[in-house]
Design a protein around this motif. Structure first.
Motif, PDB file in Angstrom:
ATOM      1  N   VAL A   1      97.266  81.056  37.545  1.00  0.00           N
ATOM      2  CA  VAL A   1      96.338  80.208  36.862  1.00  0.00           C
ATOM      3  C   VAL A   1      95.065  80.661  36.729  1.00  0.00           C
ATOM      4  CG1 VAL A   1      95.291  78.138  37.556  1.00  0.00           C
ATOM      5  CG2 VAL A   1      97.620  78.149  37.684  1.00  0.00           C
ATOM      6  N   ALA A   2      94.527  81.779  37.755  1.00  0.00           N
ATOM      7  CA  ALA A   2      93.360  82.092  37.686  1.00  0.00           C
ATOM      8  C   ALA A   2      93.031  83.046  36.366  1.00  0.00           C
ATOM      9  CB  ALA A   2      93.000  83.222  38.962  1.00  0.00           C
ATOM     10  N   LYS A   3      94.262  83.545  35.909  1.00  0.00           N
ATOM     11  CA  LYS A   3      94.083  84.498  34.507  1.00  0.00           C
ATOM     12  C   LYS A   3      94.277  83.692  33.354  1.00  0.00           C
ATOM     13  CE  LYS A   3      95.350  88.567  36.891  1.00  0.00           C
ATOM     14  NZ  LYS A   3      96.591  89.529  37.087  1.00  0.00           N
ATOM     15  N   ASN A   4      94.475  82.255  33.496  1.00  0.00           N
ATOM     16  CA  ASN A   4      94.886  81.266  32.269  1.00  0.00           C
ATOM     17  C   ASN A   4      93.593  80.890  31.634  1.00  0.00           C
ATOM     18  OD1 ASN A   4      95.368  78.353  31.468  1.00  0.00           O
ATOM     19  ND2 ASN A   4      97.355  78.891  31.725  1.00  0.00           N
ATOM     20  N   ASP A   5      93.706  80.861  30.393  1.00  0.00           N
ATOM     21  CA  ASP A   5      92.581  80.386  29.467  1.00  0.00           C
ATOM     22  C   ASP A   5      91.978  79.026  29.837  1.00  0.00           C
ATOM     23  OD1 ASP A   5      92.624  83.015  28.355  1.00  0.00           O
ATOM     24  OD2 ASP A   5      93.845  82.165  26.357  1.00  0.00           O
ATOM     25  N   ASN A   6      92.805  78.232  30.146  1.00  0.00           N
ATOM     26  CA  ASN A   6      92.521  76.663  30.482  1.00  0.00           C
ATOM     27  C   ASN A   6      91.578  76.824  31.629  1.00  0.00           C
ATOM     28  OD1 ASN A   6      93.554  75.660  28.225  1.00  0.00           O
ATOM     29  ND2 ASN A   6      95.490  75.077  29.356  1.00  0.00           N
ATOM     30  N   PHE A   7      92.055  77.602  32.972  1.00  0.00           N
ATOM     31  CA  PHE A   7      91.531  77.760  34.049  1.00  0.00           C
ATOM     32  C   PHE A   7      89.834  78.302  33.784  1.00  0.00           C
ATOM     33  CE2 PHE A   7      90.084  79.961  38.045  1.00  0.00           C
ATOM     34  CZ  PHE A   7      89.983  78.919  38.719  1.00  0.00           C
ATOM     35  N   ARG A   8      89.867  79.348  32.876  1.00  0.00           N
ATOM     36  CA  ARG A   8      88.740  79.946  32.528  1.00  0.00           C
ATOM     37  C   ARG A   8      87.748  79.066  31.702  1.00  0.00           C
ATOM     38  NH1 ARG A   8      88.035  85.223  34.724  1.00  0.00           N
ATOM     39  NH2 ARG A   8      89.982  85.896  35.474  1.00  0.00           N
ATOM     40  N   GLU A   9      88.217  78.176  30.944  1.00  0.00           N
ATOM     41  CA  GLU A   9      87.387  77.136  30.340  1.00  0.00           C
ATOM     42  C   GLU A   9      86.841  76.158  31.215  1.00  0.00           C
ATOM     43  OE1 GLU A   9      89.740  75.219  27.234  1.00  0.00           O
ATOM     44  OE2 GLU A   9      89.664  77.314  26.131  1.00  0.00           O
ATOM     45  N   PHE A  10      87.605  75.676  32.271  1.00  0.00           N
ATOM     46  CA  PHE A  10      87.262  74.936  33.451  1.00  0.00           C
ATOM     47  C   PHE A  10      86.176  75.603  34.362  1.00  0.00           C
ATOM     48  CE2 PHE A  10      88.359  74.467  37.973  1.00  0.00           C
ATOM     49  CZ  PHE A  10      87.756  72.967  38.267  1.00  0.00           C
ATOM     50  N   VAL A  11      86.198  76.733  34.389  1.00  0.00           N
ATOM     51  CA  VAL A  11      85.080  77.668  35.056  1.00  0.00           C
ATOM     52  C   VAL A  11      83.973  77.602  34.554  1.00  0.00           C
ATOM     53  CG1 VAL A  11      84.530  79.870  36.135  1.00  0.00           C
ATOM     54  CG2 VAL A  11      86.784  79.026  36.588  1.00  0.00           C
ATOM     55  N   GLU A  12      83.955  77.905  33.131  1.00  0.00           N
ATOM     56  CA  GLU A  12      82.852  77.814  32.038  1.00  0.00           C
ATOM     57  C   GLU A  12      82.219  76.295  32.060  1.00  0.00           C
ATOM     58  OE1 GLU A  12      81.326  80.125  30.166  1.00  0.00           O
ATOM     59  OE2 GLU A  12      82.494  81.598  31.667  1.00  0.00           O
ATOM     60  N   GLY A  13      83.154  75.278  32.063  1.00  0.00           N
ATOM     61  CA  GLY A  13      82.390  74.008  32.172  1.00  0.00           C
ATOM     62  C   GLY A  13      81.581  73.651  33.351  1.00  0.00           C
ATOM     63  N   ILE A  14      82.177  74.484  34.879  1.00  0.00           N
ATOM     64  CA  ILE A  14      81.311  74.389  36.000  1.00  0.00           C
ATOM     65  C   ILE A  14      80.278  75.234  35.707  1.00  0.00           C
ATOM     66  CG2 ILE A  14      81.311  74.652  38.252  1.00  0.00           C
ATOM     67  CD1 ILE A  14      84.370  74.203  38.406  1.00  0.00           C
ATOM     68  N   LEU A  15      80.050  76.382  35.325  1.00  0.00           N
ATOM     69  CA  LEU A  15      78.786  77.043  34.986  1.00  0.00           C
ATOM     70  C   LEU A  15      78.041  76.610  34.076  1.00  0.00           C
ATOM     71  CD1 LEU A  15      80.034  81.043  34.255  1.00  0.00           C
ATOM     72  CD2 LEU A  15      78.183  79.997  36.107  1.00  0.00           C
ATOM     73  N   ASP A  16      78.218  75.657  33.137  1.00  0.00           N
ATOM     74  CA  ASP A  16      77.508  75.106  32.186  1.00  0.00           C
ATOM     75  C   ASP A  16      76.747  73.902  32.984  1.00  0.00           C
ATOM     76  OD1 ASP A  16      78.492  76.268  29.976  1.00  0.00           O
ATOM     77  OD2 ASP A  16      79.605  74.922  29.330  1.00  0.00           O
ATOM     78  N   HIS A  17      77.592  73.045  34.036  1.00  0.00           N
ATOM     79  CA  HIS A  17      76.769  72.221  34.698  1.00  0.00           C
ATOM     80  C   HIS A  17      75.766  72.663  35.808  1.00  0.00           C
ATOM     81  CE1 HIS A  17      76.462  68.390  36.707  1.00  0.00           C
ATOM     82  NE2 HIS A  17      76.299  69.151  37.927  1.00  0.00           N
ATOM     83  N   VAL A  18      76.144  73.572  36.348  1.00  0.00           N
ATOM     84  CA  VAL A  18      75.136  74.271  37.448  1.00  0.00           C
ATOM     85  C   VAL A  18      73.987  74.899  36.760  1.00  0.00           C
ATOM     86  CG1 VAL A  18      74.916  75.992  39.441  1.00  0.00           C
ATOM     87  CG2 VAL A  18      77.029  74.720  39.020  1.00  0.00           C
TER      88      VAL A  18
END
Length: 295
Positions: A85-102
């Motif tokens: 999952v850590a390498k999954n594109d959907n997870f990476r998009e999830f991480v980007e969403g958190i980065l956007d927020h912070v």
């Protein structure tokens, strides 16, 4: 009741990323109301997230972003259960969403306060956004820690991500003059500093920042190792051993990874002399996926 068509199910799936059967069930429960069905799926996702919260999650990624002409920087660690999952594109998009927020939200001091902040997307808070994504991706996931540096003086924020997100570093290096912040030697030093922190794992910048509990713990270990020696000898030996401990733990006293004959303090002094400016390492953060974090 509206007819539950394949197209309606597909529309809901496109909006939520939920499974086809889950979308069909939600639409049936909502009597074909698309908006109500989406709410049902979001609630289900939050419930599923709470059920998954207790499962071990030792994988994930560290991610960083530098903003506003290097005057601000963010570092986050987002965890999940599996490397797949850590390498999954959907997870990476999830991480980007958190980065956007912070990156764009008001700065706060605690993870609890950050999670409670209103979220820019459909979710009401960052915490709800995370729980909805847990429902979509089917694993225990979340934000374990974050750092956000906003410079109040001249200098730069810089980051380095190592091993495809297994380790990440964020630094804040200050200077006296605006021109220094674009000086090639200064920027090379800052880049080298991020690499050094990633590799050398310092505890803090200088001796005055080493937690007193950690100092006493080290001294107790040394005393136990030499308990059969006279007390006055033990204290002299401990003083020498603590010097070595500080040289391994304090960033400014560490030997530079690219040149073992120099310390980081030596490098700071060299850049200060070359630029004719005052240079200081204000702060740093280093995250490694899955490491135990005190406090």
């Amino acid at each position: 009741m509206a007819e539950i068509t394949v197209q309606l199910i597909k529309t809901l799936r496109d909006k939520t990323n939920a499974g086809m059967m889950d979308c069909k069930a939600a639409l049936t429960e909502a009597a074909g109301d698309l908006e109500e069905a989406e709410t049902i799926l979001r609630k289900k996702g939050i419930v599923d997230a709470e059920k998954k919260a207790g499962r071990a999650a030792n994988e994930g990624v560290v991610a960083a972003r530098i903003l506003e002409g290097a005057k601000s920087g963010v570092l986050i660690e987002v965890y999940c259960e599996t490397d797949f999952v850590a390498k999954n594109d959907n997870f990476r998009e999830f991480v980007e969403g958190i980065l956007d927020h912070v990156s764009t939200s008001e700065s706060v001091d605690t993870l609890e306060a950050l999670l409670a902040q209103p979220f820019a997307g459909d979710a009401t808070t960052l915490d709800e956004y995370i729980k909805v994504k847990v429902g979509e991706l089917g694993e225990n996931m979340g934000l374990s820690r974050f750092a956000k540096f906003e410079l109040s003086s001249e200098g730069v924020a810089a980051s380095y991500i190592h091993m495809q997100g297994r380790v990440g570093v964020l630094v804040d290096v200050t200077c006296g003059n605006a021109a220094t912040a674009t000086n090639e030697s200064f920027l090379t030093f800052v880049k080298d500093l991020t690499l050094h922190v990633a590799a050398s794992q310092p505890v803090c910048i200088g001796r005055d920042e080493v937690p007193s509990a950690l100092v006493e713990k080290e001294k107790d270990i040394f005393r136990e190792q030499m308990k059969d020696k006279p007390a006055e000898i033990i204290e002299r030996i401990i003083e020498g051993k603590m010097g070595k401990f500080y040289s391994q733990s304090c960033l400014l006293e560490q030997s530079f990874i690219k040149d073992g004959d120099k310390t980081i303090q030596n490098l700071v002094d060299e850049v200060a002399k070359e630029t004719g400016d005052e240079i200081a390492i204000a702060r740093f953060a280093r995250y490694a996926v899955g490491e135990e974090v005190e406090g």
